[in-house]
Motif scaffolding. Structure first.
Motif, short mmCIF file in Angstrom:
data_model
loop_
_atom_site.label_atom_id
_atom_site.label_comp_id
_atom_site.label_asym_id
_atom_site.label_seq_id
_atom_site.Cartn_x
_atom_site.Cartn_y
_atom_site.Cartn_z
N TYR A 1 -24.38 -27.67 -22.04
CA TYR A 1 -24.86 -26.60 -21.15
C TYR A 1 -24.88 -26.92 -19.62
O TYR A 1 -24.43 -26.06 -18.85
CB TYR A 1 -26.41 -26.44 -21.60
N MET A 2 -25.10 -28.22 -19.22
CA MET A 2 -25.00 -28.68 -18.03
C MET A 2 -23.58 -28.46 -17.34
O MET A 2 -23.33 -28.17 -16.19
CB MET A 2 -25.44 -30.16 -17.96
N ARG A 3 -22.65 -28.59 -18.06
CA ARG A 3 -21.36 -28.40 -17.68
C ARG A 3 -20.99 -27.00 -17.42
O ARG A 3 -20.18 -26.64 -16.59
CB ARG A 3 -20.08 -28.87 -18.82
N CYS A 4 -21.83 -25.96 -17.96
CA CYS A 4 -21.47 -24.57 -17.87
C CYS A 4 -22.33 -23.90 -16.82
O CYS A 4 -22.25 -22.83 -16.29
CB CYS A 4 -21.71 -23.58 -19.01
N LEU A 5 -23.24 -24.93 -16.08
CA LEU A 5 -24.29 -24.30 -14.97
C LEU A 5 -23.15 -24.28 -13.64
O LEU A 5 -22.33 -25.15 -13.41
CB LEU A 5 -25.23 -25.17 -14.57
N PRO A 6 -23.74 -23.38 -12.72
CA PRO A 6 -22.91 -23.17 -11.31
C PRO A 6 -22.76 -24.53 -10.75
O PRO A 6 -24.14 -25.19 -10.70
CB PRO A 6 -23.38 -22.17 -10.78
N GLN A 7 -21.61 -24.88 -10.04
CA GLN A 7 -21.68 -26.06 -9.14
C GLN A 7 -22.41 -25.71 -7.77
O GLN A 7 -22.75 -24.26 -7.63
CB GLN A 7 -20.21 -26.48 -8.81
N ARG A 8 -22.69 -26.77 -7.04
CA ARG A 8 -23.39 -26.22 -5.85
C ARG A 8 -22.65 -25.29 -4.84
O ARG A 8 -23.14 -24.57 -4.29
CB ARG A 8 -23.52 -27.43 -4.86
N SER B 1 -38.98 -21.95 -18.38
CA SER B 1 -38.25 -22.59 -19.28
C SER B 1 -36.67 -22.04 -18.92
O SER B 1 -36.64 -20.86 -18.52
CB SER B 1 -38.55 -22.01 -20.69
N LEU B 2 -35.67 -22.74 -19.03
CA LEU B 2 -34.44 -22.27 -19.06
C LEU B 2 -33.95 -21.68 -20.59
O LEU B 2 -34.17 -22.57 -21.41
CB LEU B 2 -33.37 -23.42 -18.74
N VAL B 3 -33.35 -20.61 -20.67
CA VAL B 3 -32.94 -19.97 -21.89
C VAL B 3 -31.26 -19.95 -22.03
O VAL B 3 -30.72 -19.02 -21.53
CB VAL B 3 -33.45 -18.83 -21.97
N PRO B 4 -30.87 -21.14 -22.47
CA PRO B 4 -29.38 -21.36 -22.54
C PRO B 4 -28.58 -20.05 -23.41
O PRO B 4 -29.26 -19.57 -24.11
CB PRO B 4 -28.94 -22.69 -23.47
N PHE B 5 -27.58 -19.83 -22.68
CA PHE B 5 -26.64 -18.63 -23.45
C PHE B 5 -27.11 -17.31 -22.75
O PHE B 5 -26.50 -16.34 -22.31
CB PHE B 5 -26.71 -18.69 -24.85
N ALA B 6 -28.55 -17.00 -22.86
CA ALA B 6 -29.20 -15.86 -22.29
C ALA B 6 -28.83 -15.57 -20.98
O ALA B 6 -28.75 -14.51 -20.10
CB ALA B 6 -30.54 -15.65 -22.88
N ASP B 7 -28.87 -16.96 -20.14
CA ASP B 7 -28.95 -16.93 -18.64
C ASP B 7 -27.44 -16.69 -18.22
O ASP B 7 -26.98 -16.64 -17.03
CB ASP B 7 -29.44 -18.18 -18.04
#
Length: 444
Positions: A139-146, A225-231
């Motif tokens: 999940y962390m790999r898929c989050l936007p970079q700064r 909460s963070l909701v993986p995939f839905a976001d």
């Protein structure tokens, strides 16, 4: 029972929609259409996040979605229909056990005197620091970079000058000051309990984590909460689909609000947000935003003989917009003008609260104030519900309001002219480009 539970200031982020133009955010009215978003390839993200959904479903122990796949659109990472979807279909269900909340922190960190955004940001920082050892690494790999974040806290001083006449400018400054304050508090707690996280951590790292939370988090029974995939779902200002939470069955769900053909990008609504909020928290704006709004500030002169009485009337009749008047005795306050509904349907105009305020502020005698309140009492007690019987006093109130509206129009026109000049300058220098690398001018 399902209930929509959106945080007033916390909203899920798809990808930032502003194209970087040599780091100049001249396209403040982003050239996207909420009614017809550009479609790209639903297969464009397979290498980076192709195993994400199978991993999430293994972690959840249940199927999350059978009809959505991760891909890339002109907006960045997005969700596409992998098969035909009909309105009313459940398109994803994310169990609460794979949502990320501050519960993943030690009690000593959760008890820190910082906001919930900072606490959840600390979870992200901890998981990012662990790298491949993190249980949330996919999940962390898929989050936007700064560098992919475009909310205004990441803008340079030169870029912020472009919006100095707007309310977003001061909100951005205030937000950064607040982040710096919370970073200092949280850094101290992390040094004591998670030194491996705080080591080499910079303020920019914390700001990035906070921006991820502010733009993606949802209210939950655990706070935020963070909701993986839905976001990964992108925003459509006209969409009816939203993220629903079922506290009894312990999952979040999205119901399709229309039919989708295979390969179409699936969209939801983040809420009824103005362009100012979208730009501040998400880093994009949408054209013809029906939820847009402007703010007007009035001053009550301290030398006004009716100063205290006007504060009293404003506190009594305009609480929703004048809390500062009654609580802090401040002589100025902000009033928001947005789309309002009339008895005949939709329309635009001055909200009742602002009507009431300008009528109070335009009074020149205690007798006028008392007459106005007595007239309101003969109806339903609201000062702004009906026009005043004395037409001259009604005109007087509107004459107080008109210069403020005119000033806003002039400031907007000057800002738009400046942005156009910057756009042509950057185009001439070859610095303006769209997401696909082709030259383009911003729309206004």
């Amino acid at each position: 029972m399902f209930c929509l539970s959106r945080l007033p200031k916390l909203r899920p982020l798809p990808r930032p929609l502003l194209a970087a133009a040599h780091r100049l955010r001249i396209d403040l009215r982003c050239s996207i259409s909420s009614s017809a978003p550009p479609q790209v390839s639903p297969r464009g993200d397979e290498e980076e996040c192709g195993d994400f959904l199978p991993w999430l479903e293994r972690k959840a122990g249940v199927e999350v979605s059978s009809c959505l796949s991760i891909g890339k659109s002109a907006y960045g990472r997005s969700l596409f229909s992998s098969k035909a979807i009909r309105a009313g279909d459940s398109i994803l269900k994310v169990p609460f056990n794979v949502e990320i909340s501050p519960d993943d922190l030690l009690p000593e960190i959760r008890s820190c005197k910082v906001g919930n955004v900072a606490k959840l940001a600390a979870v992200i920082l901890k998981e990012l620091k662990m790298g491949q050892d993190s249980d949330w690494a996919p999940y962390m790999r898929c989050l936007p970079q700064r560098k992919e974040m475009h909310s205004t806290v990441f803008w340079s001083d030169e870029e912020l000058e472009m919006i100095k006449e707007s309310s977003v400018y001061q909100r951005t400054i205030d937000k950064k000051v607040g982040m710096e304050r919370e970073f200092s508090v949280l850094r101290h707690a992390l040094d004591r309990h998670f030194p491996e996280v705080s080591k080499d951590m910079e303020f920019e790292d914390f700001m990035h984590a906070c921006a991820l939370v502010e733009s993606r988090a949802w209210e939950s029974s655990k706070g935020y909460s963070l909701v993986p995939f839905a976001d990964f779902l992108n925003h459509d200002g006209l969409a009816k689909a939203v993220l629903l939470r079922d506290e009894q069955k312990q999952f979040s769900e999205v119901i399709a609000d229309r039919n989708y053909a295979p390969g179409e990008q699936v969209l939801i609504s983040y809420g009824k947000f103005s362009n100012a909020i979208l730009l501040l928290d998400f880093g994009f704006t949408i054209p013809h935003n029906i939820h847009d709004e402007v703010q007007i500030q009035f001053n009550v002169p301290l030398q006004d003989p009716l100063f205290k009485m006007k504060l009293y009337f404003l506190q009594r009749h305009c609480l929703q917009i004048t809390r500062k008047f009654g609580i802090s005795k401040c002589s100025a306050d902000n009033f928001t003008i947005k789309e309002v509904r009339s008895a005949k349907g939709k329309g635009t105009g001055i909200p009742q609260s602002l009507h009431a305020a300008v009528r109070v502020l335009s009074c020149t005698s205690l007798e006028e104030l008392n007459d106005m309140e007595e007239e309101a009492a003969q109806n339903d007690g609201r000062l702004g519900r009906r026009p005043l019987k004395n037409i001259n006093r009604e005109i007087q109130a509107h004459q107080l309001l008109l210069p403020h509206i005119t000033k806003l129009i002039d400031q907007y026109s000057a800002s738009a002219k400046h942005d156009r000049l910057m756009a042509f300058f950057c185009l001439d220098q070859g610095n303006v480009s769209s997401n696909d690398g082709t030259s383009s001018l911003p729309s206004f």
